[in-house]
Every structure is written in C-alpha cells, then in structure tokens.
Write a protein that holds these residues in place. Structure first.
Motif, short mmCIF file in Angstrom:
data_model
loop_
_atom_site.label_atom_id
_atom_site.label_comp_id
_atom_site.label_asym_id
_atom_site.label_seq_id
_atom_site.Cartn_x
_atom_site.Cartn_y
_atom_site.Cartn_z
N SER A 179 0.84 -1.18 0.00
CA SER A 179 0.00 0.00 0.00
C SER A 179 0.88 1.24 0.00
O SER A 179 1.84 1.32 0.76
CB SER A 179 -0.89 0.00 1.24
OG SER A 179 -1.61 1.22 1.32
N SER B 119 -8.74 -1.47 0.41
CA SER B 119 -7.80 -2.59 0.47
C SER B 119 -7.74 -3.24 -0.90
O SER B 119 -8.59 -3.00 -1.75
CB SER B 119 -8.24 -3.61 1.53
OG SER B 119 -9.52 -4.13 1.20
N SER C 10 -6.56 -6.99 -3.11
CA SER C 10 -6.22 -8.41 -3.02
C SER C 10 -5.87 -8.92 -4.41
O SER C 10 -6.34 -8.38 -5.42
CB SER C 10 -7.37 -9.22 -2.42
OG SER C 10 -8.53 -9.12 -3.24
#
Lengths: 115, 109
Positions: free
Chosen positions: A58, A65, A67
């Motif tokens: 990040s 977020s 993934s």
C-alpha cells in the motif's frame, strides 16, 4: 497480445456501502499490478501494487484494500465507502523488467461516485 | 522518487509541431523517462520511453540531453485528436511512477 479489463465502467454507491472493483489481465503471466485513483483534473495517485499472488503493498493509507487472488486478477475493495472515495479508478499492469525501463499499461477505468 | 515539472497547459494549431518539456532534476541513474497521453475518462496510453539521447517511434520523438535533468516530447504535425493531457514520468526498477498534473494540450483548428 495483452489486454486489461476493468469492471464496472461506472458505479454509484451510497456512503457506508461496500465496494468491489475487479481488474483482469490477459495475454501475460506474473505481471506487476497496480491500482491508481484520479481525482477530477488531477494526476494519478498510486494506491496499491502487487508483484505476485497474495503480495500487496500500500502506498497511501486509505479506506481501501486490495487483493490478488489469482496471477492476473486484482481486486480493490472497501467495507464502508466515504464521500472522499469518489474518483476515477485505474488498474495497470507491467512486465517485470530487471534493470529498469518497465512500462505500465492501463485499463479503461471505473468511475465511482459515492453519494 | 524523482518528481517532474511540466507546463500546466499549451495551445497549438493543427499541423504544427508541439514540444512539451519536462524537468526532472533529481532523476536517478537507473530511472527511465516515460510519456503518457490521457483523454478524458480513459486510462493513460503509453507514448514513448527513453533513457538518454533521442528515441523516435511512429507517433512521437523524445529528446533527452546528456545530463538527463529534462526531456522533451515532440509531436509532429498535431491534429485535433491530439488534444489531451500529457504526463511525463520518471521511474526505475520498481516503477513507482510519480504522476504529476500533466500538460493539457489544446489543439485548435
């Protein structure tokens, strides 16, 4: 040849709702993957990058977020959207190029409006 | 992370050559210089990349002086469809590019 897909193209969501944006790349393997956000009239802000499955870095603390469940799939998520999350979200990929000269290729983007 | 400085906007007319200069005083030894074009509501499109001297492809040329502290994107004979924002980026191995606000090129008939 390589192609990159993003969906949805546009999205209107209420504040506090969850978010899931998907990006997939075809025609390459083990790419670096990136999520950017662009505010109106501004440059691109790097949010996340990934060098492999399950590996996420990040760049800026966010309400977001990311993934990478598969080699060529990159997902941007939020549990509760804020008004400030509105913007143009861009996914990009690049081939790993030791020694520099790596080039990023961008998807068509997702326009997100949080109301 | 090398930052870049570009003019905010430029105007040109169809058929003219356009040169957009970018300053990157803190460029590192292994950094490459890359230019992108972006139309409204689209992702940036790669134009050209170089390390030193001159690079040319079918759409543009990139001039980089010996000290590499600046670069110039040259667009020959622009058309109305070249109206867009142009970004100069400097990055190295890991490609954590810094996108500034870019240069908004307005091509007039």
């Amino acid at each position: 040849s390589q192609t990159i897909h993003q969906w949805p193209a546009t999205l209107v969501q209420p504040v506090g709702s969850p978010l899931s944006l998907e990006c997939t790349v075809e025609g390459t393997s083990n790419p670096n993957l990136y999520w950017y956000r662009q505010a109106a009239g501004r440059g691109l802000q790097l949010l996340f990058y990934s060098v492999g499955i399950g590996q996420i870095s990040s760049e800026v603390p966010q309400n977001l977020s990311a993934s990478r469940p598969q080699d060529r799939q990159f997902i941007l998520s939020s549990k509760k959207l804020l008004l400030s999350d509105s913007g143009f979200y861009l996914c990009a990929w690049s081939n790993k190029t030791p020694g520099g000269g790596e080039t990023q290729y961008f998807g068509p983007g997702t326009r997100l409006l949080v109301l | 992370l090398a930052k870049t400085t570009q003019p905010i906007s430029m105007d040109s007319y169809e058929g003219q050559e356009v040169n957009i200069t970018c300053s990157h005083n803190n460029i590192a030894t292994n950094d490459y210089i890359t230019w992108y074009q972006q139309f409204p509501s689209q992702g940036p499109r790669f134009i050209i990349q170089g390390y030193k001297t001159k690079v040319t492809n079918e759409v543009a040329s990139l001039f980089i002086p010996a000290d590499r502290k600046s670069s110039t994107l040259s667009l020959p004979r622009v058309s109305l469809s070249d109206t867009a924002v142009y970004y100069c980026l400097v990055g190295g191995d890991f490609n954590k590019f810094y996108f500034g606000s870019g240069t908004k090129l307005n091509v007039k008939p």
